[in-house]
Design a protein around this motif. Structure first.
Motif, PDB file in Angstrom:
ATOM      1  N   GLY C  37       0.839  -1.185   0.000  1.00 44.47           N
ATOM      2  CA  GLY C  37       0.000   0.000   0.000  1.00 44.47           C
ATOM      3  C   GLY C  37       0.875   1.235   0.000  1.00 44.47           C
ATOM      4  N   PRO C  38       0.300   2.356  -0.418  1.00 43.63           N
ATOM      5  CA  PRO C  38       1.094   3.587  -0.460  1.00 43.63           C
ATOM      6  C   PRO C  38       1.580   3.983   0.927  1.00 43.63           C
ATOM      7  CG  PRO C  38      -1.101   3.925  -1.403  1.00 43.63           C
ATOM      8  CD  PRO C  38      -1.084   2.550  -0.837  1.00 43.63           C
ATOM      9  N   SER C  39       2.560   4.837   0.932  1.00 42.82           N
ATOM     10  CA  SER C  39       3.081   5.364   2.190  1.00 42.82           C
ATOM     11  C   SER C  39       1.962   6.071   2.960  1.00 42.82           C
ATOM     12  CB  SER C  39       4.200   6.351   1.848  1.00 42.82           C
ATOM     13  OG  SER C  39       4.546   7.076   2.971  1.00 42.82           O
ATOM     14  N   GLY C  40       1.818   5.747   4.197  1.00 45.19           N
ATOM     15  CA  GLY C  40       0.779   6.376   5.008  1.00 45.19           C
ATOM     16  C   GLY C  40      -0.554   5.675   4.926  1.00 45.19           C
ATOM     17  N   SER C  41      -0.614   4.521   4.233  1.00 42.51           N
ATOM     18  CA  SER C  41      -1.905   3.862   4.070  1.00 42.51           C
ATOM     19  C   SER C  41      -2.301   3.055   5.301  1.00 42.51           C
ATOM     20  CB  SER C  41      -1.859   2.948   2.844  1.00 42.51           C
ATOM     21  OG  SER C  41      -0.835   1.998   3.015  1.00 42.51           O
ATOM     22  N   GLY C  42      -1.399   2.885   6.256  1.00 41.66           N
ATOM     23  CA  GLY C  42      -1.776   2.233   7.504  1.00 41.66           C
ATOM     24  C   GLY C  42      -1.173   0.858   7.701  1.00 41.66           C
ATOM     25  N   LYS C  43      -0.164   0.507   6.917  1.00 40.77           N
ATOM     26  CA  LYS C  43       0.413  -0.832   7.025  1.00 40.77           C
ATOM     27  C   LYS C  43       1.039  -1.048   8.402  1.00 40.77           C
ATOM     28  CE  LYS C  43       3.179  -0.013   3.571  1.00 40.77           C
ATOM     29  NZ  LYS C  43       2.746   1.368   3.291  1.00 40.77           N
ATOM     30  N   LEU C 240      -3.077  -8.860  -8.613  1.00 36.84           N
ATOM     31  CA  LEU C 240      -2.701  -7.451  -8.567  1.00 36.84           C
ATOM     32  C   LEU C 240      -2.139  -7.058  -9.928  1.00 36.84           C
ATOM     33  CD1 LEU C 240      -0.983  -6.734  -5.144  1.00 36.84           C
ATOM     34  CD2 LEU C 240      -3.039  -5.702  -6.074  1.00 36.84           C
ATOM     35  N   THR C 241      -3.031  -6.785 -10.814  1.00 40.90           N
ATOM     36  CA  THR C 241      -2.617  -6.419 -12.163  1.00 40.90           C
ATOM     37  C   THR C 241      -1.976  -5.036 -12.145  1.00 40.90           C
ATOM     38  OG1 THR C 241      -4.741  -5.421 -12.477  1.00 40.90           O
ATOM     39  CG2 THR C 241      -4.511  -7.713 -13.157  1.00 40.90           C
ATOM     40  N   ASP C 242      -1.304  -4.718 -13.250  1.00 40.90           N
ATOM     41  CA  ASP C 242      -0.669  -3.403 -13.309  1.00 40.90           C
ATOM     42  C   ASP C 242      -1.680  -2.284 -13.142  1.00 40.90           C
ATOM     43  OD1 ASP C 242       1.717  -4.568 -13.523  1.00 40.90           O
ATOM     44  OD2 ASP C 242       2.050  -4.143 -15.653  1.00 40.90           O
ATOM     45  N   ALA C 243      -2.863  -2.471 -13.730  1.00 35.90           N
ATOM     46  CA  ALA C 243      -3.890  -1.429 -13.596  1.00 35.90           C
ATOM     47  C   ALA C 243      -4.284  -1.259 -12.134  1.00 35.90           C
ATOM     48  CB  ALA C 243      -5.118  -1.826 -14.423  1.00 35.90           C
ATOM     49  N   ARG C 244      -4.477  -2.372 -11.452  1.00 32.32           N
ATOM     50  CA  ARG C 244      -4.838  -2.296 -10.035  1.00 32.32           C
ATOM     51  C   ARG C 244      -3.734  -1.629  -9.232  1.00 32.32           C
ATOM     52  NH1 ARG C 244      -7.486  -7.504  -9.687  1.00 32.32           N
ATOM     53  NH2 ARG C 244      -9.732  -7.146  -9.553  1.00 32.32           N
ATOM     54  N   LEU C 248      -3.851   1.583  -7.040  1.00 30.72           N
ATOM     55  CA  LEU C 248      -3.508   1.497  -5.624  1.00 30.72           C
ATOM     56  C   LEU C 248      -2.574   2.635  -5.222  1.00 30.72           C
ATOM     57  CD1 LEU C 248      -3.250   0.013  -2.869  1.00 30.72           C
ATOM     58  CD2 LEU C 248      -1.420  -1.341  -3.874  1.00 30.72           C
ATOM     59  N   TYR C 249      -1.567   2.861  -6.043  1.00 31.38           N
ATOM     60  CA  TYR C 249      -0.556   3.835  -5.627  1.00 31.38           C
ATOM     61  C   TYR C 249      -0.848   5.250  -6.085  1.00 31.38           C
ATOM     62  CZ  TYR C 249       2.341  -0.002  -4.029  1.00 31.38           C
ATOM     63  OH  TYR C 249       2.824  -1.074  -3.342  1.00 31.38           O
TER      64      TYR C 249
ATOM     65  N   PRO E 185       6.335   2.611  -4.565  1.00 29.95           N
ATOM     66  CA  PRO E 185       6.886   2.806  -5.920  1.00 29.95           C
ATOM     67  C   PRO E 185       6.503   4.147  -6.528  1.00 29.95           C
ATOM     68  CG  PRO E 185       5.841   0.651  -5.717  1.00 29.95           C
ATOM     69  CD  PRO E 185       5.585   1.357  -4.438  1.00 29.95           C
ATOM     70  N   ARG E 186       5.266   4.521  -6.305  1.00 34.44           N
ATOM     71  CA  ARG E 186       4.822   5.754  -6.940  1.00 34.44           C
ATOM     72  C   ARG E 186       5.476   6.979  -6.299  1.00 34.44           C
ATOM     73  NH1 ARG E 186      -0.004   8.277  -9.828  1.00 34.44           N
ATOM     74  NH2 ARG E 186       0.334  10.397  -9.127  1.00 34.44           N
TER      75      ARG E 186
END
Ligand SMILES: Nc1ncnc2c1ncn2[C@@H]1O[C@H](COP(=O)(O)OP(=O)(O)OP(=O)(O)O)[C@@H](O)[C@H]1O
Ligand SMILES: Nc1ncnc2c1ncn2[C@@H]1O[C@H](COP(=O)(O)OP(=O)(O)OP(=O)(O)O)[C@@H](O)[C@H]1O
Ligand SMILES: [Mg+2]
Ligand SMILES: [Mg+2]
Lengths: 313, 264, 274, 264, 274
Positions: C37-43, C240-244, C248-249, E185-186
């Motif tokens: 998940g992106p940075s800050g998403s809560g991981k 997790l396709t490239d589009a997904r 996501l990011y 990544p983004r």
């Protein structure tokens, strides 16, 4: 007894104690009594008096005020008093002003009190507070706390120095401290002018706990009263500024008690928080005790026209 | 988005400015009130600086005749201070930990704190007297009185150091399944040790200087001599004693530095 | 297959900011799951809840169960025995080493949960424990630094100490928060292979946070993705396709509404069983 | 490789064990020496615990007749302590920074440290006398004496907190091209502030209790009353005064907690 | 082309461990250079020497020059004016934020070097400075966190605060120590693009440490590689063949002799001009 004799020594206002000054005397005492003497040099009497109360010390050398507490609270009894090196049976309280001061006696001071700053002693000091409080102020119906522009309480040294420096106009002091100041700081002493000298204050007493075995008491009395005759003993007493010891008893405290009661009376009289009837009652009670004291003192005077009672003029 | 954020900043700083202003106003009033009470008059200090110089001159030159004696007394004081402080440190560690709000719940840390407040607030003379009636006059009573007071002081300072630590290393230990105590030993103590050492050594030093209690119970030591030479106007002796104390404090400060260096 | 980790309706807010919202999933014994998940998403926040370092919101119906015991329910932590806690390992994103202690001690600490109390408190480690710690250090390639103080290490070295500590603990479940962020490609590969090996050979369950999607693809079969505190994807990593991934990011900074639309447009969340 | 490393460990711990053993031996000898000097005799404490109870009983019940008076005096003491401590904090900040060896080179930090050692080591009574001759008797002289001593204490504690900080945030500021002072303001102070606040408040509290100096220079305050009631054997009054002090210290501790919370 | 950074015979030991040995290279105005190497190879240590945070060994002939002034020579730091120091930016691997201050303050701090003294010391930032800080935060995608305390941020958020601080400083040379390690990544791509843009458009010189070789390949034309404290490669990034990279990262734990042989066998160090 194999138990060592525990001797409490308090720095009173008229002396400083150094273990080294005392040691030769304590050694002699130990030899004479045949037991080890264990000294405790304390700077304050409160703990020493409590220790006496719970039999943790056997005898102690106090100031007059603290001796009174020891007698009243800790089962102590006065059995001797020191005799000063110059033979004086005590010392005197003083009022001092700066050499340049225009005032020369107590009346001048009291007349100009509202312009002056007064350095009073520590409220527990006999010569710095009690004695002048009675003779200078109470007898003249003056309350030092209100009469002066400003009244401060400090110890003898600070009072003397501030008078010498001109920051305080008049202060209490005593002859013993004056003598020491003359030796250590002649220049400061020269800055001072004595404008009043009190009646004699009895010198410091020695107190034992009353429940000490009679035999120990006898030995102690014998040792102290007989000490100071030979040259060697004189040499030992010299750094302590004494020439010997004289017999004394609890009556030595009578004048002090009188002053103390008088102080209490003054406090009650000045206490606004008491309602009138309670105040009246307390004052009456104190007056009665003062009377009783006076009678005892007169009786004692009659019995022995002794120097030590010269305080009551 | 950006303007919203900067608006947010301005709004906040507006609110903050109000409370800040109020805070300053209160501070000024309190300081003014205290200025009167303390009868502050700085000008006097400069007008009469000459007096200070005159008095200070009385302290020189120090006389070294009784130096041996003073050094002996210094050693006595150090002996007493060692035990008074050591016992205090041993007790202050658990009490300090228990009064830290990141380690103990409020129903533990509040009572412990109040107990420690009392240890500090009750005068040392009271403790001294209590111990005198039990163990008699002498250094032991003084040691005990120092110990109780110092425990109160150190527990407070220890716990405030604990509260300022980083939680990370402790969490690092916690997840290994270690108990609370292991967490403290391996995660917390390494962080606070330098500060604990430094406040303990500070209290050791100030116990060395604490003439009052020891003098009161006949415990002896350098503080009593200092007191008495000062009362006897023997200022050149006083100066010698102060030199002895300064040397001792300086040595101690250097030891303290070296000890702490090993833990920073 | 038993659920080793089970999370239900987990909610966590910091002030007004919702860091986690209605998170729910299960992880089964022997899985190696990546959490992305992106940075800050809560991981990190999520992992901290699993191990009981953070508490969910009070009013929530959050429930976390790990290794057959409740970790927390409705925002209240449920006490765990030492033994139970020892069975979960955690590798922190910020390492959380004791900076003033040596590397060796920092690793030995992993044994604390399994030692008799008195030895643990006095720090008396047996030779066997020391050897085991050295083996763990060797495995992550920094055995030569055993005596260095942890706060003088390089970033990657610290990270490896943190990993060695978790290895020594021999936990049944390991939560690893970006264990390869500060590592060079080769060390990263080695660490991932170690994780893979203990997952395969010893049957340990592992949840690992990763930013490098290619690494995740290589080592993990299942992925859980978070976006702005919500579960965005849970299923086979191949899904997790490239589009997904792009969805996501992307727009990490977008506000909630748009993000939710984006979710629907590009990649409806999948809740597959791993 | 592994065996080499583990050999290394064993060799090291062998050497370490020696020095550790020596360290413990020295510690035991010093403690034994100090045990004698302090005349430690713990058994007495338990044998005569009854005496302590008897004495303690004298303190109850507290008499509240003069409570107003004591509260007034407490306020006076607080006024004096506020200025004594505030001035000390203001001076201790620069002196503390200058005596930290991570901020100042040794030829600055050593002299400053020695100066601070002297401020602590020289008895407060001496400072009190010096200031009395300059500004006369009264609370101001006491305030100044407290100030000098407290400066010495705080500078030491401040600097030791500074030495225990993490260099990272300061380096973070340094590389922006900021000056040394900005580095301290933005990188260092935020780290040490909680501890600085806590030691300052501790000193404020202990200045409130410091009767000695104030009593000596006629400064008044609660400490003097405490002392006098104790010397006058009015223990029930003493108990009241102690309660007033405990309440004040407790309130202060709570304020201190809240102030520090804002900075942790 | 002037040399913006020039390093000669840089030696640095920690105790007996030689962290840097005989490092020498030059970097010219407008370059975007990546510094790579295994974990513990001395990258951070090298960067710290360039900015004057660390001193080389006393007995060495080390010499570091940046922006036409000597930073250090023979292990002695040579004082620099504020203005000169302001011209170099640094992004720390461990971020080095002031944890108790807000994100905003941590970024505003980047202005300190360029502000009049009294404003700097009292922390009075102008509206313009604040706006600039907000713009930098926006650029790294965390403008919404301006008021959060730095120590409550997620790993990637902290990293972005550190980057925003360096952006605000508008330095002519930027040393970035693994600026994308904790980023998704983004965000990583965005940060690299920001660096690339200020390198291309504003002509800033940039040295960036990277672990992800593919990222380095995409954005940088020149690479400097360190291995066990020695310069292993310095030249066009294309010259870092897979074989060379493998040799660079392999045997991180091998002892010196073998490593040196390895160097010779697989990839003799190249000292090309970038
Ligand atoms: N103590 C806290 N107070 C306020 N906000 C917090 C706190 N801890 C975390 N947050 C916020 O919660 C959000 C999630 O943080 P978290 O650390 O879980 O992110 P993450 O997914 O691990 O990111 P990264 O990949 O950058 O590590 C972030 O926006 C962060 O700022
Ligand atoms: N203060 C120190 N004391 C002792 N050793 C140190 C110190 N600082 C760094 N080192 C050692 O120097 C070597 C180089 O460290 P450096 O931080 O430069 O590595 P790096 O290349 O940045 O690694 P990474 O990619 O893991 O960040 C490491 O082996 C490290 O342990
Ligand atoms: Mg994270
Ligand atoms: Mg690095």
């Amino acid at each position: 007894a194999d138990e060592p004799l525990r001797f409490g020594i308090i720095s009173t206002e008229s002396s400083t104690n150094q273990a080294t000054q005392w040691q030769p005397f304590l050694d002699d005492m130990s030899d004479a009594l045949g037991v080890k003497v264990e000294p405790f040099f304390a700077t304050d009497y409160a703990a020493v008096i409590q220790a006496m109360r719970f039999d943790k010390i056997d005898l102690a050398w106090y100031g007059n005020k603290s001796a009174m507490e020891a007698v009243d609270r800790a089962g102590g009894e006065i059995f001797a008093q020191t005799v000063a090196a110059n033979g004086a049976p005590g010392y005197w309280s003083l009022m001092i002003v700066n050499q340049d001061s225009p005032y020369n006696d107590v009346q001048d001071i009291l007349a100009n009190a509202s312009k002056l700053t007064f350095g009073n002693g520590d409220p527990n000091s006999t010569s710095g507070y009690l004695v002048p409080g009675y003779y200078v102020f109470a007898k003249n119906h003056v309350d030092p706390n209100t009469a002066f522009k400003r009244t401060l309480n400090a110890n003898h040294e600070t009072n003397a120095l501030t008078v010498a420096n001109g920051q305080v106009d008049v202060a209490t002091f005593n002859t013993e401290s004056m003598e020491r100041l003359e030796i250590t700081h002649p220049d400061k002493a020269a800055q001072l002018k004595v404008i009043w000298k009190s009646p004699l204050i009895p010198s410091d007493p020695l107190v034992w706990r009353t429940n000490l075995p009679q035999q120990t008491k006898d030995e102690l009395r014998q040792f102290f009263l007989g000490y100071g005759d030979t040259d060697e003993q004189k040499a030992i007493l010299e750094p302590l500024q004494w020439s010997g010891f004289a017999a004394s008893d609890n009556d030595q405290l009578l004048p002090i008690r009188q002053l103390e009661l008088f102080k209490q009376r003054a406090q009650v009289a000045a206490d606004d928080s008491l309602d009138a009837s309670a105040k009246q009652q307390q004052l009456a009670e104190l007056d009665a005790r003062l009377d009783a004291l006076n009678q005892r003192m007169e009786a004692r005077d009659a019995a022995q026209a002794d120097n030590t009672t010269a305080m009551v003029d | 988005m950006q303007s919203a954020a900067s608006f947010d900043i301005r709004a906040r700083s507006g609110r903050r400015r109000w409370t800040t202003l109020l805070g300053w106003a209160i501070a000024v009033v309190v300081l003014g009130w205290a200025w009167q009470g303390a009868e502050m008059a700085p000008s006097l200090l400069f007008q009469n600086a000459g007096n200070m110089a005159t008095l200070a001159a009385d302290f020189v030159p120090p006389t070294f005749g009784r130096l041996d004696h003073y050094i002996d007394q210094m050693l006595v004081t150090i002996q007493i201070a060692i035990w008074g402080t050591l016992l205090a440190v041993l007790f202050a560690i658990p009490f300090g930990l228990l009064s830290s709000d990141n380690l103990a719940p409020w129903w533990i840390n509040q009572p412990v704190r109040r107990l420690m407040d009392a240890c500090r607030a009750i005068n040392e003379l009271v403790f001294a007297m209590l111990f005198v009636v039990a163990v008699g006059l002498g250094p032991f009573a003084g040691t005990l009185a120092l110990f109780v007071h110092t425990t109160g002081v150190l527990a407070k300072l220890f716990s405030e150091a604990v509260e300022a630590t980083d939680a990370g290393p402790m969490e690092g230990i916690r997840v290994t399944g270690a108990g609370r105590l292991e967490e403290i030993v391996f995660g917390l103590i390494p962080q606070v040790l330098p500060l604990w050492i430094s406040v303990s050594l500070y209290r050791f030093e100030s116990n060395i200087r604490s003439a009052t209690v020891l003098g009161m119970v006949g415990g002896g030591g350098i503080g009593v001599s200092l007191w008495e030479t000062m009362r006897g106007f023997q200022y050149t002796e006083t100066a010698t004693i102060m030199l002895v104390i300064i040397v001792a404090v300086t040595l101690l400060d250097m030891v303290s530095q070296r000890v702490r260096k090993r833990f920073i | 297959m038993t659920a080793i980790v089970s999370v239900e309706r987990l909610d966590k807010s910091f002030g007004t900011h919702a860091a986690l919202r209605e998170i729910g999933f299960e992880i089964h014994a022997g899985e190696l799951v990546t959490l992305i998940g992106p940075s800050g998403s809560g991981k990190s926040t999520l992992l901290r809840h699993l191990i009981g370092l953070s508490r969910a919101d009070r009013q929530s119906h959050s429930h976390v169960r790990v290794l057959d015991r409740d970790v927390q329910r409705g925002g209240r932590l449920l006490g765990a025995s030492r033994e139970q806690r020892r069975r979960c390992g955690y590798i922190f994103q910020q390492f959380n080493l004791a900076g003033r202690l040596s590397v060796m001690t920092n690793v030995l600490v992993g044994h604390l949960g399994a030692m008799p109390r008195w030895r643990a408190l006095t720090g008396r480690f047996t030779q066997q424990e020391r050897d085991q710690a050295l083996r763990a250090l060797e495995r992550v390639g920094i055995v030569g630094l055993a005596h260095q103080r942890a706060n003088t290490l390089s970033g990657g070295q610290m990270q490896r100490v943190a990993i060695a500590r978790a290895l020594v603990q021999e936990a049944e479940v390991i939560f690893a928060d970006e264990p390869i962020a500060s590592l060079d490609p080769r060390s990263a590969r080695e660490v991932m292979e170690i994780l893979q090996r203990i997952n395969r050979e010893d049957g340990r369950t592992i949840v690992v946070t990763l930013h490098q999607v290619d690494v995740a693809r290589r080592y993990c079969r299942r992925a859980i993705a978070l976006k702005q505190g919500r579960l965005y994807y849970d299923g086979p990593i191949a899904g997790l396709t490239d589009a997904r991934l792009q969805a996501l990011y992307e727009n990490a900074g977008l506000d909630e509404l748009e993000a939710r639309q984006a979710d629907h447009r590009f990649a409806p969340p999948l809740h597959a069983v791993g």
